[in-house]
Write a protein that holds these residues in place. Structure first.
Motif, PDB file in Angstrom:
ATOM      1  N   SER A 193       0.800  -1.226   0.000  1.00 30.48           N
ATOM      2  CA  SER A 193       0.000   0.000   0.000  1.00 30.48           C
ATOM      3  C   SER A 193       0.833   1.275   0.000  1.00 30.48           C
ATOM      4  O   SER A 193       0.517   2.223  -0.732  1.00 30.48           O
ATOM      5  CB  SER A 193      -0.962  -0.007   1.194  1.00 30.48           C
ATOM      6  OG  SER A 193      -1.933  -1.016   1.030  1.00 30.48           O
ATOM      7  N   PRO A 194       1.904   1.380   0.826  1.00 34.73           N
ATOM      8  CA  PRO A 194       2.703   2.605   0.779  1.00 34.73           C
ATOM      9  C   PRO A 194       3.553   2.727  -0.481  1.00 34.73           C
ATOM     10  O   PRO A 194       4.051   3.802  -0.797  1.00 34.73           O
ATOM     11  CB  PRO A 194       3.603   2.490   2.022  1.00 34.73           C
ATOM     12  CG  PRO A 194       3.019   1.416   2.858  1.00 34.73           C
ATOM     13  CD  PRO A 194       2.367   0.481   1.888  1.00 34.73           C
ATOM     14  N   THR A 226      11.079   5.904  -1.418  1.00 38.53           N
ATOM     15  CA  THR A 226       9.859   5.157  -1.720  1.00 38.53           C
ATOM     16  C   THR A 226       9.179   5.680  -2.981  1.00 38.53           C
ATOM     17  O   THR A 226       9.030   6.891  -3.162  1.00 38.53           O
ATOM     18  CB  THR A 226       8.865   5.250  -0.551  1.00 38.53           C
ATOM     19  OG1 THR A 226       9.476   4.723   0.628  1.00 38.53           O
ATOM     20  CG2 THR A 226       7.588   4.478  -0.847  1.00 38.53           C
ATOM     21  N   GLN A 273      -1.022  -4.956   4.917  1.00 41.50           N
ATOM     22  CA  GLN A 273      -0.502  -3.832   4.156  1.00 41.50           C
ATOM     23  C   GLN A 273       0.848  -3.393   4.726  1.00 41.50           C
ATOM     24  O   GLN A 273       1.043  -3.382   5.933  1.00 41.50           O
ATOM     25  CB  GLN A 273      -1.476  -2.672   4.183  1.00 41.50           C
ATOM     26  CG  GLN A 273      -2.860  -2.995   3.617  1.00 41.50           C
ATOM     27  CD  GLN A 273      -3.779  -1.800   3.618  1.00 41.50           C
ATOM     28  OE1 GLN A 273      -3.500  -0.799   2.948  1.00 41.50           O
ATOM     29  NE2 GLN A 273      -4.876  -1.893   4.355  1.00 41.50           N
ATOM     30  N   GLY A 274       1.765  -3.026   3.843  1.00 36.24           N
ATOM     31  CA  GLY A 274       3.065  -2.569   4.300  1.00 36.24           C
ATOM     32  C   GLY A 274       3.959  -2.194   3.139  1.00 36.24           C
ATOM     33  O   GLY A 274       3.643  -2.423   1.971  1.00 36.24           O
ATOM     34  N   LEU A 275       5.090  -1.599   3.467  1.00 32.55           N
ATOM     35  CA  LEU A 275       6.065  -1.174   2.461  1.00 32.55           C
ATOM     36  C   LEU A 275       6.781  -2.394   1.885  1.00 32.55           C
ATOM     37  O   LEU A 275       7.159  -3.306   2.616  1.00 32.55           O
ATOM     38  CB  LEU A 275       7.078  -0.221   3.105  1.00 32.55           C
ATOM     39  CG  LEU A 275       8.157   0.369   2.187  1.00 32.55           C
ATOM     40  CD1 LEU A 275       7.523   1.305   1.164  1.00 32.55           C
ATOM     41  CD2 LEU A 275       9.207   1.102   3.013  1.00 32.55           C
ATOM     42  N   ASN A 276       6.972  -2.391   0.575  1.00 33.13           N
ATOM     43  CA  ASN A 276       7.684  -3.476  -0.095  1.00 33.13           C
ATOM     44  C   ASN A 276       9.102  -3.047  -0.439  1.00 33.13           C
ATOM     45  O   ASN A 276       9.350  -1.873  -0.741  1.00 33.13           O
ATOM     46  CB  ASN A 276       6.956  -3.866  -1.386  1.00 33.13           C
ATOM     47  CG  ASN A 276       7.713  -4.936  -2.169  1.00 33.13           C
ATOM     48  OD1 ASN A 276       7.722  -6.098  -1.812  1.00 33.13           O
ATOM     49  ND2 ASN A 276       8.382  -4.518  -3.243  1.00 33.13           N
ATOM     50  N   ASN A 302      13.572   1.013   8.616  1.00 31.95           N
ATOM     51  CA  ASN A 302      12.282   1.166   7.922  1.00 31.95           C
ATOM     52  C   ASN A 302      11.206   0.409   8.701  1.00 31.95           C
ATOM     53  O   ASN A 302      10.984  -0.782   8.473  1.00 31.95           O
ATOM     54  CB  ASN A 302      12.372   0.624   6.494  1.00 31.95           C
ATOM     55  CG  ASN A 302      13.394   1.350   5.648  1.00 31.95           C
ATOM     56  OD1 ASN A 302      13.095   2.345   5.014  1.00 31.95           O
ATOM     57  ND2 ASN A 302      14.626   0.839   5.640  1.00 31.95           N
ATOM     58  N   LYS A 303      10.525   1.102   9.585  1.00 30.09           N
ATOM     59  CA  LYS A 303       9.573   0.437  10.469  1.00 30.09           C
ATOM     60  C   LYS A 303       8.347  -0.099   9.746  1.00 30.09           C
ATOM     61  O   LYS A 303       7.632  -0.946  10.284  1.00 30.09           O
ATOM     62  CB  LYS A 303       9.146   1.388  11.589  1.00 30.09           C
ATOM     63  CG  LYS A 303       8.393   2.620  11.113  1.00 30.09           C
ATOM     64  CD  LYS A 303       7.982   3.494  12.293  1.00 30.09           C
ATOM     65  CE  LYS A 303       7.203   4.727  11.843  1.00 30.09           C
ATOM     66  NZ  LYS A 303       6.797   5.565  13.004  1.00 30.09           N
ATOM     67  N   HIS A 304       8.074   0.393   8.538  1.00 26.31           N
ATOM     68  CA  HIS A 304       6.901  -0.075   7.794  1.00 26.31           C
ATOM     69  C   HIS A 304       7.246  -1.167   6.781  1.00 26.31           C
ATOM     70  O   HIS A 304       6.353  -1.673   6.086  1.00 26.31           O
ATOM     71  CB  HIS A 304       6.235   1.094   7.068  1.00 26.31           C
ATOM     72  CG  HIS A 304       5.738   2.180   7.970  1.00 26.31           C
ATOM     73  ND1 HIS A 304       4.756   1.963   8.912  1.00 26.31           N
ATOM     74  CD2 HIS A 304       6.121   3.480   8.092  1.00 26.31           C
ATOM     75  CE1 HIS A 304       4.522   3.088   9.573  1.00 26.31           C
ATOM     76  NE2 HIS A 304       5.344   4.014   9.107  1.00 26.31           N
ATOM     77  N   LEU A 305       8.524  -1.538   6.679  1.00 26.64           N
ATOM     78  CA  LEU A 305       8.939  -2.530   5.694  1.00 26.64           C
ATOM     79  C   LEU A 305       8.343  -3.898   6.028  1.00 26.64           C
ATOM     80  O   LEU A 305       8.490  -4.392   7.143  1.00 26.64           O
ATOM     81  CB  LEU A 305      10.464  -2.613   5.660  1.00 26.64           C
ATOM     82  CG  LEU A 305      11.089  -3.313   4.448  1.00 26.64           C
ATOM     83  CD1 LEU A 305      10.696  -2.627   3.155  1.00 26.64           C
ATOM     84  CD2 LEU A 305      12.612  -3.326   4.601  1.00 26.64           C
ATOM     85  N   MET A 306       7.680  -4.506   5.044  1.00 31.90           N
ATOM     86  CA  MET A 306       6.927  -5.738   5.309  1.00 31.90           C
ATOM     87  C   MET A 306       7.293  -6.886   4.371  1.00 31.90           C
ATOM     88  O   MET A 306       7.262  -8.040   4.771  1.00 31.90           O
ATOM     89  CB  MET A 306       5.429  -5.455   5.190  1.00 31.90           C
ATOM     90  CG  MET A 306       4.536  -6.546   5.724  1.00 31.90           C
ATOM     91  SD  MET A 306       4.604  -6.726   7.524  1.00 31.90           S
ATOM     92  CE  MET A 306       3.966  -5.136   8.048  1.00 31.90           C
TER      93      MET A 306
END
Length: 292
Positions: A182-183, A209, A235-238, A270-274
């Protein structure tokens, strides 16, 4: 305009490096088709791909096509690729998805084209809407071939969603989750100059990003949650890596990659990295650069 997004089924978990993959079970008929495909000789494949030699027109080296207007790598011309595209990595996955499509008319076959470079394009109707499934195989260069050459033979707005496998970098993502970038995505690149000069520069670089299309993201998340349940849609950063091994933190005895702490460093910064894979960043990058 080109809209793009990505969703991936988690097939591995980092940094524990578990590589068990959960995939849909093939029907008996599909198993036979896949087995026949795998057992097909190179000579037979050549007869399917190029039954007769084609003459290419290289007068425009910027974008060479043959005399039928077919692009050099994807091998498709106008009318064979739909405005809505599902990008998948493997031919097996393309065949599974194609089972959901119908021909342009009742009883009509789906359009299928396997190019000399190995790109498979299948086009049909889903609930009356034209959809193409295209194998991009692996890596950003192959994504570049598919997006640019599909754009060249499709008129009007396009929407591309990558449906593939990825590594899960942190909870709540787990094996079997559907991860939606999503991000957007960042890109991990190996810097050869770090080996050439040995001057202390980082061996791997991380880009800023690139965002995903907001409208397509919302539609994708909503439809996925409705079909699978919200708990399975994460959902998260790729992160898109420029290789499967070194740039994804895989270590081994044969090469000095200086990547033992790469995954941990990425997570710390990167705390949103998924999720982690090899194509999405370039798809989103091309979408934002598209001139329509």
């Amino acid at each position: 305009m080109l809209r793009a997004h990505e969703c991936s089924v988690t097939c591995s978990a980092f940094p524990t490096r578990s590589y068990r993959c959960v995939v849909p079970r093939l029907s008996r008929k599909r198993q036979c088709v896949v087995r026949a495909t795998l057992n097909t000789t190179v000579k037979q494949l050549k007869s399917i791909i190029d039954p007769q030699p084609k003459v290419s027109d290289f007068s425009d080296a910027n974008f060479p096509v043959d005399l039928e207007g077919r692009t050099l790598h994807l091998g498709c011309k106008r009318g064979e690729v739909a405005n809505r595209i599902l990008s998948v990595g493997s031919m097996d996955r393309a065949l599974i998805i194609a089972d959901q499509l119908q021909g342009a008319e009742p009883g009509a076959p789906l359009f299928q084209h396997l190019s000399g470079r190995g790109f498979l394009t299948i086009t049909g109707l889903y609930d009356g809407t034209p959809v193409s499934v295209i194998t991009t195989m692996m890596g950003m260069p192959n994504m570049d071939f598919v997006v640019r050459e599909a754009r060249a033979v499709v008129d009007g707005q396009m929407a591309i969603i990558r449906l593939g496998t990825c590594g899960a970098l942190r909870p709540p993502a787990q094996l079997g989750s559907l991860l939606v970038a999503s991000p957007g995505a960042v890109c991990i690149r190996r810097d050869p100059d770090a080996w050439t000069y040995s001057d202390g520069r980082p061996h791997y670089t991380l880009s800023a990003t690139v965002p995903a299309d907001q409208q397509l993201r919302d539609l994708l998340v909503s439809a996925s949650a409705e079909q699978l349940g919200p708990d399975l849609v994460i959902q998260g950063l790729n992160a898109t890596a420029d290789s499967f091994y070194s740039s994804q933190g895989r270590t081994g005895a044969h090469f000095e990659d200086y990547n033992d702490a790469l995954i941990e460093q990425l997570l710390d910064n990167n705390k949103h990295l998924m999720s982690l894979e090899m194509e999405t960043f370039h798809l989103l990058d091309l979408a934002r650069c598209s001139r329509g």
